[in-house]
Design an enzyme around this catalytic site. Structure first.
Site, short mmCIF file in Angstrom:
data_model
loop_
_atom_site.label_atom_id
_atom_site.label_comp_id
_atom_site.label_asym_id
_atom_site.label_seq_id
_atom_site.Cartn_x
_atom_site.Cartn_y
_atom_site.Cartn_z
N ASP A 49 0.84 -1.19 0.00
CA ASP A 49 0.00 0.00 0.00
C ASP A 49 0.88 1.25 0.00
OD1 ASP A 49 -2.92 1.10 0.72
OD2 ASP A 49 -1.42 2.27 1.81
N TYR A 54 3.79 9.46 -0.42
CA TYR A 54 4.85 8.78 0.34
C TYR A 54 6.22 8.89 -0.35
CZ TYR A 54 0.71 6.45 2.40
OH TYR A 54 -0.50 6.17 2.97
N LYS A 79 -2.56 6.16 -4.27
CA LYS A 79 -3.61 7.15 -3.95
C LYS A 79 -3.29 8.48 -4.59
CE LYS A 79 -3.45 4.89 0.57
NZ LYS A 79 -2.04 4.61 0.86
N HIS A 112 -7.15 10.01 -1.86
CA HIS A 112 -6.47 9.89 -0.56
C HIS A 112 -7.33 10.48 0.58
CE1 HIS A 112 -2.12 9.39 1.05
NE2 HIS A 112 -2.97 9.24 2.03
N1 LIG Z 1 -5.12 6.48 3.61
C1 LIG Z 1 -4.51 7.22 4.50
O1 LIG Z 1 -4.82 8.40 4.71
C2 LIG Z 1 -3.43 6.61 5.33
C3 LIG Z 1 -2.95 7.28 6.47
C4 LIG Z 1 -1.94 6.67 7.23
C5 LIG Z 1 -1.47 5.42 6.85
N2 LIG Z 1 -1.93 4.80 5.71
C6 LIG Z 1 -1.43 3.48 5.29
O2 LIG Z 1 -1.54 2.56 6.36
C7 LIG Z 1 -0.26 1.99 6.65
C8 LIG Z 1 -0.15 1.66 8.12
O3 LIG Z 1 -0.39 2.78 8.94
P1 LIG Z 1 0.74 3.54 9.79
O4 LIG Z 1 2.04 3.37 9.13
O5 LIG Z 1 0.24 4.92 9.98
O6 LIG Z 1 0.67 2.88 11.22
P2 LIG Z 1 0.75 1.42 11.86
O7 LIG Z 1 0.93 0.38 10.83
O8 LIG Z 1 -0.40 1.32 12.80
O9 LIG Z 1 2.03 1.53 12.77
C9 LIG Z 1 3.31 1.71 12.24
C10 LIG Z 1 4.25 1.99 13.42
O10 LIG Z 1 4.30 0.85 14.28
C11 LIG Z 1 5.63 0.34 14.33
N3 LIG Z 1 5.51 -1.14 14.28
C12 LIG Z 1 5.13 -1.90 13.24
N4 LIG Z 1 5.10 -3.20 13.57
C13 LIG Z 1 5.47 -3.25 14.85
C14 LIG Z 1 5.64 -4.33 15.75
N5 LIG Z 1 5.42 -5.59 15.39
N6 LIG Z 1 6.02 -4.05 17.03
C15 LIG Z 1 6.25 -2.76 17.41
N7 LIG Z 1 6.11 -1.71 16.59
C16 LIG Z 1 5.71 -1.96 15.32
C17 LIG Z 1 6.36 0.92 13.14
O11 LIG Z 1 7.73 1.15 13.42
P3 LIG Z 1 8.94 0.57 12.52
O12 LIG Z 1 8.68 0.94 11.10
O13 LIG Z 1 10.14 1.25 13.10
O14 LIG Z 1 8.94 -0.90 12.76
C18 LIG Z 1 5.65 2.25 12.96
O15 LIG Z 1 6.19 3.22 13.83
C19 LIG Z 1 0.70 3.09 6.18
O16 LIG Z 1 2.03 2.66 6.04
C20 LIG Z 1 0.05 3.51 4.89
O17 LIG Z 1 0.31 2.56 3.88
C21 LIG Z 1 -2.91 5.39 4.97
#
Ligand SMILES: NC(=O)c1ccc[n+]([C@@H]2O[C@H](COP(=O)([O-])OP(=O)(O)OC[C@H]3O[C@@H](n4cnc5c(N)ncnc54)[C@H](OP(=O)(O)O)[C@@H]3O)[C@@H](O)[C@H]2O)c1
Length: 276
Positions: A49, A54, A79, A112
């Protein structure tokens, strides 16, 4: 429901979308990003994704090619960013996305955020890309029910995916039901609440009892709720661990306990309160 890393959800048009994919937001270092994506593909992930915002669409394309896995076996989402919205602008932004990826089609393309005054036209452009078979699935992100209704009013084909902030602190039950009634699959962004949930007592207690990590319990909660989930990590060992969620299942009472910690708390912005 018997699940594994290759499990897919059948979308409204019959296309199969991986239930667990890798999110790549904030993967800004190109080498690190490619390493994480390659680790994911090697582990068995078949979905990535990304978004033009990004700045790593190029690395997504590189990782997919370097993996040796046929393009059609990997489900790629991107997006259209807020400043590129509107009908013609979206068509142009999409061209750039394909150029970055060095691909000739995309699996899923999303608005987005619902930019006021523009998101319906943005979706009409996404619909055109779908008619032209340049994308396999049309979708949106960060759409509340009223945004979706506005899109339905102009669309020939309803969005098939809505990607929203969703995790146990923001379980979005009403919006999930509305999406289900309209055959719109829900993808959870920030599924781990960006780490905030990892020391939540209900989660850590269940994790300890199951011999799993808090992140694995949360990812499993999403999957058992029929939610597509895209946790992000740049660390290959976490990428691998986040997919190790198919050797246990949560009981109904554990699911209910986790449902019970909802507190309508966002880590990101409310789509209705953004100054676009
Ligand atoms: N559509 C939108 O508006 C929108 C907005 C935000 C995000 N997104 C998408 O959703 C994806 C996921 O959301 P997100 O990146 O915001 O947050 P998330 O997946 O909830 O959390 C990511 C955070 O958690 C840490 N992490 C991941 N796995 C872990 C584990 N097993 N143990 C401990 N910490 C862990 C990561 O650190 P490290 O990388 O250091 O491991 C990072 O800091 C994004 O990458 C993006 O593709 C979309």
């Amino acid at each position: 429901m018997e699940l594994n890393l290759q499990s897919t959800k059948t979308l409204a048009n019959g296309v199969e979308m991986s239930r667990l994919g890798l999110g790549v937001y904030k993967m800004t270092d190109p080498d690190e990003a490619i390493r994480a994506m390659m680790a994911a593909l090697k582990t068995g992930y078949r979905a990535i994704d990304t978004a033009s915002l990004y700045g790593n669409e190029q690395q997504v394309g590189e990782a997919v090619r370097a993996s040796g896995i046929p393009r059609e076996e990997i489900f790629i989402t991107s997006k259209v960013w807020n400043t590129d919205q509107g009908y013609d602008e979206t068509l142009r932004a999409f061209e750039k996305t394909l150029e970055n990826l060095k691909m000739d089609y995309l699996d899923l393309y999303l608005t987005h955020w619902p930019v006021v005054g523009k998101f319906a036209d943005t979706y009409r452009a996404i619909e055109r890309l779908y008619e032209e078979k340049l994308i396999r699935v049309p979708g949106v992100s960060n759409h509340h029910r009223h945004h979706l209704e506005e899109v339905f009013a102009v669309a020939n084909v309803k969005p098939m995916v809505n990607q929203i902030e969703l995790h146990p602190y923001l379980s979005q039950e009403e919006l999930r039901s509305f999406c289900q009634e309209n055959d719109i699959a829900v993808t959870a962004w920030s599924p781990l609440a960006r780490g905030r949930l990892l020391d939540e007592p209900v989660i850590t207690r269940i994790a300890e009892a199951r011999g799993k990590t808090p992140a694995q319990v949360i990812i499993r909660w999403h999957l058992q709720h029929d939610i597509i989930v895209i946790p992000k990590s740049v660390r290959p060992e976490r990428v691998k661990a986040n997919a190790d969620v198919f050797d246990f299942s949560l009981t109904d009472s554990e699911m209910e306990e986790i449902d019970g910690i909802n507190r309508f708390e966002r880590t990101g912005k409310d789509p209705d309160h953004i100054d676009f």
